[in-house]
Enzyme design. Structure first.
Site, PDB file in Angstrom:
ATOM      1  N   ASN A   8       0.936  -1.133  -0.096  1.00  0.00           N
ATOM      2  CA  ASN A   8       0.066  -0.059  -0.006  1.00  0.00           C
ATOM      3  C   ASN A   8       0.889   1.139  -0.178  1.00  0.00           C
ATOM      4  O   ASN A   8       1.122   1.572   0.992  1.00  0.00           O
ATOM      5  CB  ASN A   8      -0.832  -0.092   1.159  1.00  0.00           C
ATOM      6  CG  ASN A   8      -1.774   1.018   1.183  1.00  0.00           C
ATOM      7  OD1 ASN A   8      -1.688   2.002   0.641  1.00  0.00           O
ATOM      8  ND2 ASN A   8      -2.361   1.301   2.531  1.00  0.00           N
ATOM      9  N   TRP A   9       1.146   1.920  -1.289  1.00  0.00           N
ATOM     10  CA  TRP A   9       2.073   2.971  -1.344  1.00  0.00           C
ATOM     11  C   TRP A   9       1.506   4.164  -0.597  1.00  0.00           C
ATOM     12  O   TRP A   9       2.298   5.272  -0.453  1.00  0.00           O
ATOM     13  CB  TRP A   9       2.270   3.314  -2.690  1.00  0.00           C
ATOM     14  CG  TRP A   9       3.463   2.094  -3.354  1.00  0.00           C
ATOM     15  CD1 TRP A   9       4.066   1.222  -2.545  1.00  0.00           C
ATOM     16  CD2 TRP A   9       4.141   2.548  -4.476  1.00  0.00           C
ATOM     17  NE1 TRP A   9       5.038   0.529  -3.352  1.00  0.00           N
ATOM     18  CE2 TRP A   9       5.146   1.540  -4.619  1.00  0.00           C
ATOM     19  CE3 TRP A   9       3.986   3.081  -5.508  1.00  0.00           C
ATOM     20  CZ2 TRP A   9       6.088   1.099  -5.458  1.00  0.00           C
ATOM     21  CZ3 TRP A   9       5.023   3.102  -6.729  1.00  0.00           C
ATOM     22  CH2 TRP A   9       5.830   2.113  -6.724  1.00  0.00           C
ATOM     23  N   LYS A  10       0.148   4.194  -0.363  1.00  0.00           N
ATOM     24  CA  LYS A  10      -0.280   5.515   0.053  1.00  0.00           C
ATOM     25  C   LYS A  10      -0.305   6.597  -0.835  1.00  0.00           C
ATOM     26  O   LYS A  10       0.033   6.303  -1.996  1.00  0.00           O
ATOM     27  CB  LYS A  10      -0.232   5.875   1.469  1.00  0.00           C
ATOM     28  CG  LYS A  10      -0.135   4.420   2.359  1.00  0.00           C
ATOM     29  CD  LYS A  10       0.065   5.070   3.934  1.00  0.00           C
ATOM     30  CE  LYS A  10      -0.204   3.457   4.758  1.00  0.00           C
ATOM     31  NZ  LYS A  10      -0.361   3.515   5.972  1.00  0.00           N
ATOM     32  N   HIS A  95      -9.696   1.675   5.301  1.00  0.00           N
ATOM     33  CA  HIS A  95      -8.311   2.020   5.733  1.00  0.00           C
ATOM     34  C   HIS A  95      -8.666   3.150   6.769  1.00  0.00           C
ATOM     35  O   HIS A  95      -9.456   3.953   6.624  1.00  0.00           O
ATOM     36  CB  HIS A  95      -7.448   2.320   4.764  1.00  0.00           C
ATOM     37  CG  HIS A  95      -6.212   2.367   5.317  1.00  0.00           C
ATOM     38  ND1 HIS A  95      -5.618   3.275   6.152  1.00  0.00           N
ATOM     39  CD2 HIS A  95      -4.919   1.412   5.125  1.00  0.00           C
ATOM     40  CE1 HIS A  95      -4.327   3.079   6.648  1.00  0.00           C
ATOM     41  NE2 HIS A  95      -3.974   1.833   5.844  1.00  0.00           N
ATOM     42  N   GLU A  97      -7.032   5.626   7.832  1.00  0.00           N
ATOM     43  CA  GLU A  97      -6.664   6.946   7.197  1.00  0.00           C
ATOM     44  C   GLU A  97      -7.811   7.593   6.583  1.00  0.00           C
ATOM     45  O   GLU A  97      -8.057   8.831   6.715  1.00  0.00           O
ATOM     46  CB  GLU A  97      -5.316   6.899   6.425  1.00  0.00           C
ATOM     47  CG  GLU A  97      -4.139   6.555   7.307  1.00  0.00           C
ATOM     48  CD  GLU A  97      -3.023   6.046   6.538  1.00  0.00           C
ATOM     49  OE1 GLU A  97      -2.953   6.087   5.451  1.00  0.00           O
ATOM     50  OE2 GLU A  97      -1.919   5.494   7.188  1.00  0.00           O
ATOM     51  N   GLU A 169      -5.709  -3.944  11.180  1.00  0.00           N
ATOM     52  CA  GLU A 169      -4.513  -3.151  11.104  1.00  0.00           C
ATOM     53  C   GLU A 169      -4.971  -2.063  12.485  1.00  0.00           C
ATOM     54  O   GLU A 169      -5.718  -1.470  12.451  1.00  0.00           O
ATOM     55  CB  GLU A 169      -4.652  -2.259  10.173  1.00  0.00           C
ATOM     56  CG  GLU A 169      -4.197  -2.688   8.754  1.00  0.00           C
ATOM     57  CD  GLU A 169      -3.583  -1.712   7.890  1.00  0.00           C
ATOM     58  OE1 GLU A 169      -2.627  -2.086   7.177  1.00  0.00           O
ATOM     59  OE2 GLU A 169      -4.341  -0.802   7.596  1.00  0.00           O
ATOM     60  N   GLY A 175       2.373   2.702  10.968  1.00  0.00           N
ATOM     61  CA  GLY A 175       3.452   3.560  10.586  1.00  0.00           C
ATOM     62  C   GLY A 175       4.315   4.149  11.975  1.00  0.00           C
ATOM     63  O   GLY A 175       4.746   5.141  12.131  1.00  0.00           O
ATOM     64  N   SER A 213       3.264  -1.556  10.389  1.00  0.00           N
ATOM     65  CA  SER A 213       4.729  -1.438  10.925  1.00  0.00           C
ATOM     66  C   SER A 213       5.381  -2.975  10.524  1.00  0.00           C
ATOM     67  O   SER A 213       6.205  -3.472  11.243  1.00  0.00           O
ATOM     68  CB  SER A 213       5.027  -1.144  12.439  1.00  0.00           C
ATOM     69  OG  SER A 213       4.585   0.224  12.464  1.00  0.00           O
ATOM     70  N   GLY A 234       2.733  -0.741   4.208  1.00  0.00           N
ATOM     71  CA  GLY A 234       2.936   0.470   4.063  1.00  0.00           C
ATOM     72  C   GLY A 234       4.465   1.079   3.915  1.00  0.00           C
ATOM     73  O   GLY A 234       4.960   0.600   2.460  1.00  0.00           O
ATOM     74  N   GLY A 235       5.074   1.668   4.907  1.00  0.00           N
ATOM     75  CA  GLY A 235       6.315   2.195   4.689  1.00  0.00           C
ATOM     76  C   GLY A 235       7.169   0.975   4.099  1.00  0.00           C
ATOM     77  O   GLY A 235       8.019   1.435   3.263  1.00  0.00           O
TER      78      GLY A 235
HETATM   79  P1  PGA Z   1       2.947   0.840   7.736  1.00  0.00           P
HETATM   80  O1  PGA Z   1       1.103   0.887   7.138  1.00  0.00           O
HETATM   81  O2  PGA Z   1       3.174  -0.607   7.320  1.00  0.00           O
HETATM   82  O3  PGA Z   1       3.554   1.854   7.364  1.00  0.00           O
HETATM   83  O4  PGA Z   1       2.465   0.674   8.950  1.00  0.00           O
HETATM   84  C1  PGA Z   1       0.236  -0.205   7.041  1.00  0.00           C
HETATM   85  C2  PGA Z   1      -0.863   0.422   6.406  1.00  0.00           C
HETATM   86  O5  PGA Z   1      -1.452   1.565   7.000  1.00  0.00           O
HETATM   87  O6  PGA Z   1      -1.362  -0.480   5.540  1.00  0.00           O
END
Ligand code: PGA
Length: 257
Positions: A8-10, A95, A97, A169, A175, A213, A234-235
């Protein structure tokens, strides 16, 4: 079943990154046909190129979101059928976010689910508790409610769902570098699975991902849990150098099954 690792590149990335990343994924997949599924969810402008660049059948693409409408005068929105048209297989719905920053509530999420299913996308439905919920030890109740609110919504009753991916999640882990104990995650997913298998019979196939994470250092401990079939990342998905080791970890888990 092979593990599924979703990138998930956001709102990150560039054309250059996409080219390099896809090239490395193609090399990884051409080497020895590794038994791991991968999903790349870039920002929308890169989706069609991602689909064209990746040619291994186990390497899919998808959207990080879709509109809660089929089509029409919705400036800035992207429909589920457009994601499908651009070769996408997955779409993330719910998600945290988007729940938080875009105030997406149950009605919106249900409308998105319907659009995703009609477009024959596989929804990656995200759920998870906040720090306060975790501190009050009500993670399970909160997660179950998030699932029930959407999947038991009257508009989804009787709608058959070929395949749904549930992504746990915990908001406090996204993050932050903090992660829950994998055995606790497994316990929570086991309880949710009991509910889902008993009550949500319209879903033919489903699986669980862990997200928050995830790194090459902790992925193996999550994948060793029987309910965790993959990860939403994500990251660590923003560079091939940190993402490919996750795929390698998933392959190693398969061969030790
Ligand atoms: P993260 O993000 O791996 O940077 O914690 C995960 C996500 O939000 O899907």
């Amino acid at each position: 079943m092979p593990a599924l690792i979703v990138a998930n590149w956001k709102m990150n990335g560039s054309k250059d990154l996409l080219l390099k990343f896809c090239e490395e994924l193609n090399v990884f997949y051409s080497r020895n046909n590794p038994p791991v599924l991968c999903g790349l969810l870039p920002p929308f402008p890169y989706l069609i190129s991602a689909h064209e660049l990746l040619y291994h059948p186990q390497c899919h693409t998808g959207g990080q979101d879709c509109a809660p409408f089929k089509s029409g005068a919705y400036t800035g929105d992207v429909s589920a059928s457009m994601i499908r048209d651009c070769g996408g297989r997955y779409v993330v719905i719910g998600h945290s976010e988007r729940r938080q920053r875009h105030a997406e509530g149950t009605e919106t999420l249900v409308a998105k689910m319907i659009c995703a299913l009609q477009a024959e996308l596989v929804p990656i439905f995200c759920f998870g508790e906040s720090t306060e919920d975790a501190e009050a030890e009500r993670g399970f109740e909160v997660c179950l409610k998030q699932i029930r609110d959407v999947f038991e919504h009257p508009s989804l009753q009787g709608v058959s769902m070929h395949h749904v991916v549930f992504a746990y999640e915990p908001i406090w882990a996204i993050g932050t570098g903090a992660t829950p104990n994998p055995a606790d995650v497994n316990k929570l997913l086991g309880r949710l699975d009991h509910y889902i298998s008993e009550n949500l019979s319209t879903i033919s196939q489903y699986e669980y991902l862990y997200g928050g994470s995830v790194t090459a250092d902790n992925l193996a401990s999550f994948l060793s849990q029987n309910y965790i079939q993959g990860a939403l990342v994500g990251g660590a998905s923003l560079k091939a150098e940190t993402f490919i080791p996750l795929l390698e970890t998933a392959v190693a888990r398969n061969s030790s099954d």
